[in-house]
Scaffold this active site. Structure first.
Site, PDB file in Angstrom:
ATOM      1  N   GLU A 193       8.297   1.076  11.632  1.00  0.00           N
ATOM      2  CA  GLU A 193       9.430   1.990  11.411  1.00  0.00           C
ATOM      3  C   GLU A 193       8.847   3.392  11.418  1.00  0.00           C
ATOM      4  O   GLU A 193       8.188   3.804  10.448  1.00  0.00           O
ATOM      5  CB  GLU A 193      10.083   1.715  10.048  1.00  0.00           C
ATOM      6  CG  GLU A 193      10.677   0.332   9.886  1.00  0.00           C
ATOM      7  CD  GLU A 193      12.036   0.198  10.545  1.00  0.00           C
ATOM      8  OE1 GLU A 193      12.707   1.224  10.742  1.00  0.00           O
ATOM      9  OE2 GLU A 193      12.406  -0.933  10.879  1.00  0.00           O
ATOM     10  N   SER A 208       4.201   7.527  10.362  1.00  0.00           N
ATOM     11  CA  SER A 208       4.169   8.316  11.599  1.00  0.00           C
ATOM     12  C   SER A 208       3.829   7.445  12.805  1.00  0.00           C
ATOM     13  O   SER A 208       3.146   6.425  12.668  1.00  0.00           O
ATOM     14  CB  SER A 208       3.120   9.413  11.453  1.00  0.00           C
ATOM     15  OG  SER A 208       1.848   8.817  11.284  1.00  0.00           O
ATOM     16  N   LYS A 265       0.888  -1.175   0.000  1.00  0.00           N
ATOM     17  CA  LYS A 265       0.000   0.000   0.000  1.00  0.00           C
ATOM     18  C   LYS A 265       0.924   1.221   0.000  1.00  0.00           C
ATOM     19  O   LYS A 265       1.512   1.576   1.021  1.00  0.00           O
ATOM     20  CB  LYS A 265      -0.910  -0.054   1.230  1.00  0.00           C
ATOM     21  CG  LYS A 265      -1.408   1.278   1.770  1.00  0.00           C
ATOM     22  CD  LYS A 265      -2.351   2.021   0.857  1.00  0.00           C
ATOM     23  CE  LYS A 265      -2.773   3.324   1.521  1.00  0.00           C
ATOM     24  NZ  LYS A 265      -1.837   4.444   1.253  1.00  0.00           N
ATOM     25  N   GLU A 297       8.260  16.138  15.740  1.00  0.00           N
ATOM     26  CA  GLU A 297       8.849  15.948  14.410  1.00  0.00           C
ATOM     27  C   GLU A 297       8.217  16.945  13.439  1.00  0.00           C
ATOM     28  O   GLU A 297       6.995  16.933  13.245  1.00  0.00           O
ATOM     29  CB  GLU A 297       8.577  14.515  13.943  1.00  0.00           C
ATOM     30  CG  GLU A 297       9.298  14.170  12.660  1.00  0.00           C
ATOM     31  CD  GLU A 297       8.979  12.749  12.176  1.00  0.00           C
ATOM     32  OE1 GLU A 297       7.825  12.319  12.318  1.00  0.00           O
ATOM     33  OE2 GLU A 297       9.887  12.107  11.636  1.00  0.00           O
ATOM     34  N   CYS A 349      13.127  10.810   8.087  1.00  0.00           N
ATOM     35  CA  CYS A 349      12.794  10.426   9.469  1.00  0.00           C
ATOM     36  C   CYS A 349      13.978  10.472  10.414  1.00  0.00           C
ATOM     37  O   CYS A 349      13.837  10.823  11.572  1.00  0.00           O
ATOM     38  CB  CYS A 349      12.193   9.025   9.464  1.00  0.00           C
ATOM     39  SG  CYS A 349      13.212   7.857   8.561  1.00  0.00           S
TER      40      CYS A 349
HETATM   41  P1  NAD Z   1       1.614   8.532   7.711  1.00  0.00           P
HETATM   42  O1  NAD Z   1       1.739   7.738   8.949  1.00  0.00           O
HETATM   43  O2  NAD Z   1       0.651   9.642   7.668  1.00  0.00           O
HETATM   44  O3  NAD Z   1       1.249   7.574   6.472  1.00  0.00           O
HETATM   45  C1  NAD Z   1       2.006   6.425   6.180  1.00  0.00           C
HETATM   46  C2  NAD Z   1       1.145   5.443   5.422  1.00  0.00           C
HETATM   47  O4  NAD Z   1       0.090   5.020   6.274  1.00  0.00           O
HETATM   48  C3  NAD Z   1       0.491   5.996   4.160  1.00  0.00           C
HETATM   49  O5  NAD Z   1       0.534   5.027   3.152  1.00  0.00           O
HETATM   50  C4  NAD Z   1      -0.941   6.233   4.596  1.00  0.00           C
HETATM   51  O6  NAD Z   1      -1.861   6.155   3.540  1.00  0.00           O
HETATM   52  C5  NAD Z   1      -1.138   5.082   5.564  1.00  0.00           C
HETATM   53  N1  NAD Z   1      -2.233   5.269   6.523  1.00  0.00           N
HETATM   54  C6  NAD Z   1      -2.805   6.415   6.938  1.00  0.00           C
HETATM   55  N2  NAD Z   1      -3.804   6.163   7.807  1.00  0.00           N
HETATM   56  C7  NAD Z   1      -3.854   4.825   7.960  1.00  0.00           C
HETATM   57  C8  NAD Z   1      -4.646   3.954   8.743  1.00  0.00           C
HETATM   58  N3  NAD Z   1      -5.616   4.405   9.535  1.00  0.00           N
HETATM   59  N4  NAD Z   1      -4.410   2.627   8.680  1.00  0.00           N
HETATM   60  C9  NAD Z   1      -3.419   2.146   7.890  1.00  0.00           C
HETATM   61  N5  NAD Z   1      -2.651   2.920   7.106  1.00  0.00           N
HETATM   62  C10 NAD Z   1      -2.849   4.253   7.144  1.00  0.00           C
HETATM   63  O7  NAD Z   1       3.112   9.024   7.396  1.00  0.00           O
HETATM   64  P2  NAD Z   1       3.606   9.954   6.195  1.00  0.00           P
HETATM   65  O8  NAD Z   1       3.136  11.332   6.453  1.00  0.00           O
HETATM   66  O9  NAD Z   1       3.301   9.305   4.894  1.00  0.00           O
HETATM   67  O10 NAD Z   1       5.184   9.853   6.378  1.00  0.00           O
HETATM   68  C11 NAD Z   1       5.885  10.599   7.281  1.00  0.00           C
HETATM   69  C12 NAD Z   1       6.212   9.817   8.533  1.00  0.00           C
HETATM   70  O11 NAD Z   1       6.902   8.611   8.194  1.00  0.00           O
HETATM   71  C13 NAD Z   1       7.146  10.565   9.447  1.00  0.00           C
HETATM   72  O12 NAD Z   1       6.750  10.413  10.797  1.00  0.00           O
HETATM   73  C14 NAD Z   1       8.477   9.882   9.197  1.00  0.00           C
HETATM   74  O13 NAD Z   1       9.404  10.061  10.234  1.00  0.00           O
HETATM   75  C15 NAD Z   1       8.058   8.475   9.026  1.00  0.00           C
HETATM   76  N6  NAD Z   1       9.077   7.662   8.335  1.00  0.00           N
HETATM   77  C16 NAD Z   1       9.807   6.732   9.060  1.00  0.00           C
HETATM   78  C17 NAD Z   1      10.809   5.988   8.438  1.00  0.00           C
HETATM   79  C18 NAD Z   1      11.644   4.980   9.206  1.00  0.00           C
HETATM   80  O14 NAD Z   1      12.354   4.199   8.566  1.00  0.00           O
HETATM   81  N7  NAD Z   1      11.607   4.945  10.514  1.00  0.00           N
HETATM   82  C19 NAD Z   1      11.071   6.173   7.075  1.00  0.00           C
HETATM   83  C20 NAD Z   1      10.323   7.121   6.383  1.00  0.00           C
HETATM   84  C21 NAD Z   1       9.334   7.852   7.016  1.00  0.00           C
END
Ligand code: NAD
Length: 498
Positions: free
Chosen positions: A268, A247, A193, A401, A302
């Site tokens: 992650e 997140s 996804k 963040e 991140c």
């Molecule tokens: P997000 O959590 O908003 O979304 C991530 C994914 O989750 C998207 O595909 C989104 O569609 C999906 N999602 C949203 N609501 C959901 C739900 N209720 N159930 C299941 N899936 C759902 O994050 P973002 O804004 O896309 O990315 C930024 C975040 O990702 C930051 O916090 C960043 O630090 C983190 N990140 C972490 C790593 C790591 O390796 N630790 C790497 C990259 C990004």
């Protein structure tokens, strides 16, 4: 010459891919449209133009994808294929991606607002990761004899079955590589996804997988909205193992959904990393490296160093050096050659960064470099200037963040205070220590509570070094090392009395 005129031309293959919309999901080896016909738009953040419409999958559609992955696991032969035969197919996929690197990188650059050269690096990283795990899987013993008295005993590793993956928008292709490669090399099938802001490269990848001969249903892609398609995947009882990158807020939801089904999950999550800079560094070199880190992908990384903790004796000099360098960073369109920092991904992220700058100052942070919206000639995109704040680490901009080109400065007196300040956070993803005293570097690197510590560098990801977070930054294992491959086999013990 204007920025637009210096931009790389859109490749014909990219144009063709984008114009064939609405783009379908890829399930069981075929294009699949959403059951209710719903679509969403994905935009170029550097111009706010719509790039493509994409079908937004519904829970029923996600169910079909998980079933397709289960069917492929059970019947396509993928799971039971000899590792070297599976390896041939995965190497073919790596070769095909590498051959189309320019095309995929341009798609990724347009979709994520990522500087083109960085997008090319991400695509190459995908290729390298896939090859890394494919080769490693050839040499891991599936059966290991155990020396126990009175019994013949061994352990055996089996692939789990259909594995689910939910991704964020900041490193779409690279993170797909880090996460699905070990799963595929171990013989699992996958349902991906992608984030709604960046669904394109995953769709392109799934089509390539079919082209090179991976069995139908081994790689499935289910674009859609997070709370619909993402939630349906996270809560699907047919998924045998789940991986989420994103997140902490959504990570909690995904973790809870998996907990309900007792599905093992890897999370992650975000970070609020520190760079601890001691007085014995080369100030110019360290400032250059940290400026490169905070402006890399517009700070939407991140594990970035977003809190710069600097020893008092060099604080003023260091801040001045960083501010001067940040002022010179060339903000521009992501396909333009001279751009060093592109846009942030969308309106929400743009407002989020501005909101933190405002709230940080309201709570008493000093604005060392103001930041704010950046003008890019001929482009109406989500462009921001880099910013520097300074002050108390209890400030909202130092605690939360931001995910943008904003660093927060604070001064420390000695090593003990530096470590305490670095650990003054709920997160635990990655920190760095900068010093010419290697004994101190080791002490501080090991004392900072996080999954990753870097010495005299920030953002290092060699294959073979585990990368994971602790506390609010993640749980359930990491990525990029041999351990990740082992995660994608379920262990079984077999015992026979003699
Ligand atoms: P997000 O959590 O908003 O979304 C991530 C994914 O989750 C998207 O595909 C989104 O569609 C999906 N999602 C949203 N609501 C959901 C739900 N209720 N159930 C299941 N899936 C759902 O994050 P973002 O804004 O896309 O990315 C930024 C975040 O990702 C930051 O916090 C960043 O630090 C983190 N990140 C972490 C790593 C790591 O390796 N630790 C790497 C990259 C990004």
């Amino acid at each position: 010459m204007s920025t637009a005129e210096q931009s790389a031309a859109i490749l014909p293959e990219v144009r063709q891919f984008l114009q064939a919309g609405p783009l379908a999901a890829f399930v069981g080896g075929c294009d699949m449209v959403s059951s209710n016909g719903e679509v969403f738009q994905t935009c170029d953040p550097g111009s706010k133009q719509v790039l493509a419409e994409v079908y937004a999958l519904q829970p029923d559609d996600v169910d079909r994808a998980v079933r397709a992955a289960a069917e492929a696991f059970a019947r396509s032969g993928w799971a039971r294929m000899a590792p070297n035969d599976r390896g041939v197919l995965l190497h073919r996929l790596a070769d095909a991606v590498e051959k189309r690197k320019k095309v995929i990188a341009q798609i990724e650059s347009l979709d994520a607002g990522k500087i083109l050269a960085q997008a090319e690096g991400d695509v190459q990283n995908f290729v390298d990761t896939l090859r890394y795990y494919t080769n490693m899987a050839l040499y891991v013993q599936r059966r290991s004899a155990l020396a126990v008295s009175g019994c013949e005993a061994w352990t055996v590793r089996h692939p789990w079955g259909p594995c689910g993956f939910i991704f964020p928008w900041n490193f779409p292709m690279l993170l797909v590589g880090w996460n699905i490669s070990p799963a595929l090399a171990a013989g699992n099938t996958v349902v991906i996804k992608p984030a709604e802001d960046t669904p394109l490269s995953a769709i392109y990848l799934a089509r390539l997988a079919k082209e090179v001969g991976l069995p139908d249903g081994v790689i499935n892609v289910v674009p859609g909205l997070g709370h619909v398609a993402g939630a349906a995947l996270a809560g699907h009882p047919g998924v045998k193992r789940m991986s989420f990158t994103g997140s902490p807020e959504v990570g909690r939801l995904v973790g809870a959904a998996c907990g309900k089904n007792l599905v093992p999950v890897k999370l992650e999550l975000g970070g609020k990393g520190a760079a601890v800079v001691f007085e014995d560094v080369n100030v110019r070199h360290t400032a250059r490296r940290l400026v490169e880190a905070i402006t890399f992908h517009s700070g939407q990384v991140c594990c970035d160093a977003t809190r710069w903790l600097v020893q008092k004796s060099i604080y003023e000099q260091f801040v001045e050096e960083c501010a001067n360098r940040l002022k010179k960073v060339q903000v521009g369109y992501q396909l333009a050659e001279q751009s060093q920092m592109g846009p942030v991904v969308n309106q929400k992220q743009f407002q989020r960064v501005l909101g933190y700058l405002q709230r940080g100052c309201q709570e008493g942070a000093q604005s060392v470099l103001e930041g704010g919206p950046a003008e890019v000639a001929g482009r109406d995109g989500y462009y921001l200037k880099p910013a520097l704040l300074a002050g108390s680490l209890d400030n909202v901009a130092a605690r939360e963040e931001i995910f943008g080109p904003v660093a927060y400065l604070a001064a420390f007196a000695d090593e003990e205070e530096a470590v305490a300040m670095a650990n003054h956070t709920d997160y635990g993803l990655a920190n760095s220590v900068w010093t010419s005293d290697l004994a101190r570097a080791q002490r501080v690197a090991e004392a900072m509570v996080a999954g990753n510590s870097w010495i005299n560098a920030h953002n290092l990801f060699p294959h073979g070094v585990p990368y994971a977070g602790v506390n609010k930054s993640g749980m359930g294992g990491g990525v990029l090392s041999a351990e990740t491959l082992l995660d994608y086999w379920r262990p079984q013990s077999v015992v026979r009395p003699l």
